[in-house]
Design an enzyme around this catalytic site. Structure first.
Site: not given
Lengths: 652, 652
Positions: B141-142, B184, B267, B300, B317, B346, B368, B374, B483
């Site tokens: 994933e990612r 996940n 999620e 997490r 969020r 994120d 983290e 990603e 950026e």
């Protein structure tokens, strides 16, 4: 409750016929189908299949007719207390279902002789079914009704009883051809043409008794993919020979095989362009392979550049089909049907007609419609498409007094909305679209409201009085309601890329797919005029070129398709563009709220499973409609800075 | 050319050490690893592994150290022509790689005794690898570097030699823990905890000689999913008993197992909320299961509402982790590590620090980071993240004079960018991010430019003079360049939903994921002030609360994260918001053009395969950067109506 829903052929519907004494005359496969239907009906309802000429209430008589044109027509009359239907095999079958539709009315006072014949010999459904399950698209591309009824576990199903039921439903509405696999022919599906012929033949065997022929979508690259050739060049003798040989084997397996459907040079599919050949070369290659056997090639005109640069405002996807195909008029073999999507884009809720439909007099054309609701709510929304099809089939594309589209084309082809879902179509009310498609392909002049009532009466026989009116009220205007709460004034798209469900105003705005609205702080719309835009409006015959090209004459519902105008532009309706966005979105949602309330009133009067399923889908439709309303209104308020004059739109 | 790339441990690099006479003293698993490394080096370069004390150029001496804190440190010195390294097992291994990094410099003039110890005992990589291949996310994933090095064909790989090589690379940069599966945790992966323990043990066996412990991501729902229990309620005795029993079996298979990693109530993942419990209840449940064996639970803090209503501007969020976790400070068991993403959102290219990092003094925290790119170009773009990590680890979140983030946390955890790709990381230059992560987790005060040069020197030993400088020029500023051409002024996101690659300004604007910019015709940005906004700025300690809360004091690079301002707002830089968008996007693309040109100059001076791979990826970076530039500039021009004052932006 896992039984498959009977759709428009519930057993109760057979009572008027099945309670009578019925005589069937003649022999042959389709006459046997008629006989079997009668046998089933009388077994259910107490009537009798009789041989004695004197005792019959109904006579179904097969006639000999070897003409291709006459084979599907039937004649019906009532005199002396006897109802008589006659027709050749397929015609007799259609006549039988005519009686089913009439119900008790078929057995009242005497009726004069009526002759019924389809407008076209080509009334076809394209299934976008894959043998394998595609990781993103699922098993049925753009399918919203479960998996395929033809394939399971990576092969043609062993049990095709569901396909037989499907054939019966289609025969009852007059569909006579089915393409059984996706026009996006992936590696596995390509092999239907060769390795899986036995499976294809089994499907053909199941559909044949219903008067339905089978077609296959094929990859233009088959000679390479399946034949191991180095090229698929249509002018290469080896390629021609491969297609001839391969096609002969198909006809060995399925002697009445219908032919090939081809999507070429479109959205990444292989095609003749790779070899410097044009689409006439490509289509004729396949046409010559099927010609000896009486087959047809359906060549899709859906060809456009899906890798265009959004920065380049002169490139216009709407122009593509015309630019590619009109120069080829007259070059296609006689057994090629050019299959043209009804609009220049891609099955949007509102598009102008494709100008190709009036521009290729020396080519056989079929208009392609979409029963599966890719862009019209994906069978989560009620969206009865009959009125849309009626409008476009009756459109006089050559101008006032000219022929209708229905008169200009040689057939109707539509993408099916059927899967292995127990209601066939996901949303139970989406069955009405399949029904209407069949009926309107048989007679494009049908009134869609009448067809809707016919569907309601057949699907819900014996429902309490008023229920039919409620269903009619929910469904008849649902296409315009869907238009109201989605992309405004013909601009189209504004959907989430990929799955195409739900709003995303800028979703395609900066992509290579070529479907934009160019909304800025001053205005919105695509200038497709000849004078200042892409020139697409000039592809129409003079009357419509002038109308569409004029910002004042262009019909409101297509204004943003043809013109970029300020938000304060006054429409023919008298409203402004921005106020129209607010009004239609607010009112569209209100209409869905009314649909929800109306459906609640059917509880107990329609079968429970249908009631619950529709109620759940209406709840999602209402949620989604509100999402459309709020995103569209917020988006255009943020851009324009102009508030709703009526003060209802709060989301900013 | 299918051999795996040696990354920062090419054989040539071992020449200084491998050409000498080396004595290794001590015994034990990790000392044997050191001995094997020396054996390999001398075999390559003509040196010798010797026993005779008098003849050694280098002595690597294992010391006894049973303290958890001291086990990884090492001491290095040079005197009398002999270089000496001493340390306990893992420390000696780190010391060996210290010599490798020093190269010939380790054998020059005498050097005083230096002691090296890691800043933290917790320096961990999280692998988001799945056992199965996910239909959308792929196997990792990612992941942008191919499939998993741990799993193939639905199980733990039979051949783990690649994992052993990986362990060697990680040991050389100081990583000491690896979580081997995706947070996940899907149905198949959940079973690693039970059915696949033999495979997990084999992975642990392969990593153990490199001083690396193995952790597993687990589903909070495991008692139901795997144990057949009716509940996963953390306060249920049966659930507690199940975890105790299951964990005991894990430790039977892997006695030095590191512990569990958990993504809960996030999620769509299951968690304690379903049972009316909080995250301390949830974390402590697992903590008590691993505590008897010395294990740790990584819980997490990435918990937020991903089904929020975009219409509701008060839901933020950014607030979520603080709101959920800060009230729980002091309630977590001692062997729980709360794993906090560095920013409140994120892993965007620019975010403020997460205020959680300064708000839970009675909780063990780890920061983290995300090595896998990603949101920073997905290893198709050069984006050296060392400067970003340096900035955030050195940030004084409590205000000037307060502790740095690095001082406040107890460890660094990062999402790996490694797959079975032959360059390990897809983009060859993305290896530098993995390298820098390890080095900066060991010493967060490391200068990222120095770390970059170290990586260059190790990865390209013997490259022509000037090549190192070219690489440095391409990579050192690449984070700020990325950026520049993506989302401006800290606003974040603006990526394509789902895969997160490439621009889509409104991509998340009307979704339930909660990451918006609220751009309208007048201005852009999210008001997170206390006075008029969501109040997120108030979650910071007073100094930063005041700075971020003030539209005039807020640093430019975070302005749109904290404030909604007009396009004409004058930044601290003196430019306006709209002109800043134009300038940074034009200049960002120009910088990528310079990177492409600079790389062209390395042809022949770097290995051909690296040259070609990087050249191809730079071409995609340039295409993508132009797409970002043009979409962003067109979008904001259409909204603001204000043209580029310098006349360079043509796309509208």
């Amino acid at each position: 409750m896992t039984a498959v829903h009977p759709a428009w052929l519930p057993d109760d519907l057979l009572a008027p016929l099945g309670s009578r004494r019925v005589r069937v005359l003649g022999a042959g496969l389709l006459v046997e189908t008629v006989r079997a239907e009668i046998r089933r009906a009388v077994a259910l309802h107490g009537g009798q299949l009789v041989d004695d000429p004197g005792s019959a209430d109904v006579v179904l008589a097969a006639t000999d007719d070897d003409s291709a044109d006459g084979v599907e027509e039937y004649v019906v009359s009532r005199s002396g207390g006897v109802t008589t239907v006659s027709g050749a095999g397929a015609g007799l079958l259609h006549g039988l279902f005519h009686l089913v539709r009439l119900g008790e009315a078929a057995f009242g006072p005497d009726r004069p002789t009526e002759r019924h014949a389809p407008a076209y010999p080509l009334r076809m459904l394209d299934h976008w079914d894959n043998v394998d399950v595609h990781p993103v698209m699922g098993q049925v591309e753009r399918g919203y009704s479960g998996g395929s009824i033809f394939y399971a576990d990576g092969r043609v199903r062993a049990d095709l009883s569901r396909v037989a039921e499907y054939g019966r439903l289609l025969a009852a509405v007059g569909i006579n051809r089915v393409a059984i696999n996706n026009v996006n022919v992936h590696r596995r599906e390509a092999r239907l043409l060769t390795d899986d012929l036995a499976g294809v033949a089994r499907i053909a065997d199941v559909l044949r008794p219903w008067g339905i022929g089978v077609h296959l979508s094929v990859s233009f690259n088959s000679p390479v993919l399946l034949g191991g050739l180095a090229t698929a060049d249509p002018l290469d003798p080896g390629v021609q020979e491969w297609w001839a040989r391969t096609t002969a084997r198909v006809y060995e397996a399925v002697p009445d095989f219908g032919g090939y459907v081809v999507k070429a040079d479109s959205e990444g599919r292989p095609g003749p362009f790779a070899y410097g050949r044009d689409h006439a070369d490509g289509a004729n290659l396949l046409a010559r392979a099927v010609a000896p056997f009486g087959g047809t090639v359906h060549w899709r005109a859906f060809v456009y550049d899906h890798r265009q640069d959004w920065r380049d405002r002169s490139t216009d996807r709407a122009r593509a089909a015309y630019d590619h195909f009109v120069p080829l008029d007259g070059r296609f073999d006689d057994n090629v049907v050019l299959q043209v999507k009804h609009g220049p884009m891609d099955f949007q809720v509102r598009e102008p007609l494709s100008p190709v439909l009036a521009a290729m007099p020396r080519t056989h054309l079929a208009v392609e419609l979409q029963v599966t609701q890719e862009y019209t709510g994906q069978q989560r929304h009620v969206c009865y498409l009959g009125p849309a099809w009626s409008e476009l089939l009756g459109f006089r594309l050559r101008g006032p007094g000219g022929a209708t589209v229905a008169e200009d084309v040689g057939g109707v082809v539509a993408v099916s909305n059927v899967g292995d879902d127990r209601f066939w179509t996901g949303h139970p009310l989406a069955q009405a679209n399949l029904y209407a498609l069949g009926r309107m392909a048989w007679d494009p002049a049908s009134d869609p409201a009448t067809v809707l009532d016919e569907w309601i009466a057949m699907t819900f026989p014996g429902a309490a009085p008023g229920i039919g009116a409620t269903l009619h009220r929910i469904m008849d205007g649902s296409w315009r309601t869907y238009e109201d709460y989605t992309a405004p004034l013909g601009v189209g798209f504004m959907v989430r890329p990929g799955h195409h469900y739900g709003p995303d105003v800028d979703g395609y705005e900066y992509t290579p797919w070529g479907t934009y609205h160019f909304a800025d702080r001053d205005g919105v719309g695509v200038d497709r005029s000849v004078a200042t835009g892409t020139g697409f409006a000039g592809q129409y015959p003079p009357h419509w070129a002038a109308v569409y090209g004029s910002v004042t004459r262009c019909p409101d519902e297509l204004l943003l398709f043809f013109h970029h105008v300020p938000y304060t532009h006054v429409l023919r309706s008298g409203s402004t563009v921005i106020q129209h966005v607010y009004d239609t979105h607010v009112e569209g949602v209100e209409e869905v709220e009314r649909m929800v309330a109306a459906w609640a009133g059917t509880e107990g009067a329609v079968p429970d499973d249908v009631f619950v399923e529709v109620r759940e889908r209406l709840a999602e439709q209402l949620r989604s409609a509100r999402e459309w309303r709020d995103q569209l209104c917020a988006y255009f308020f943020r851009k324009s800075g102009i508030p709703d004059a009526k003060g209802r739109v709060a989301v900013r």
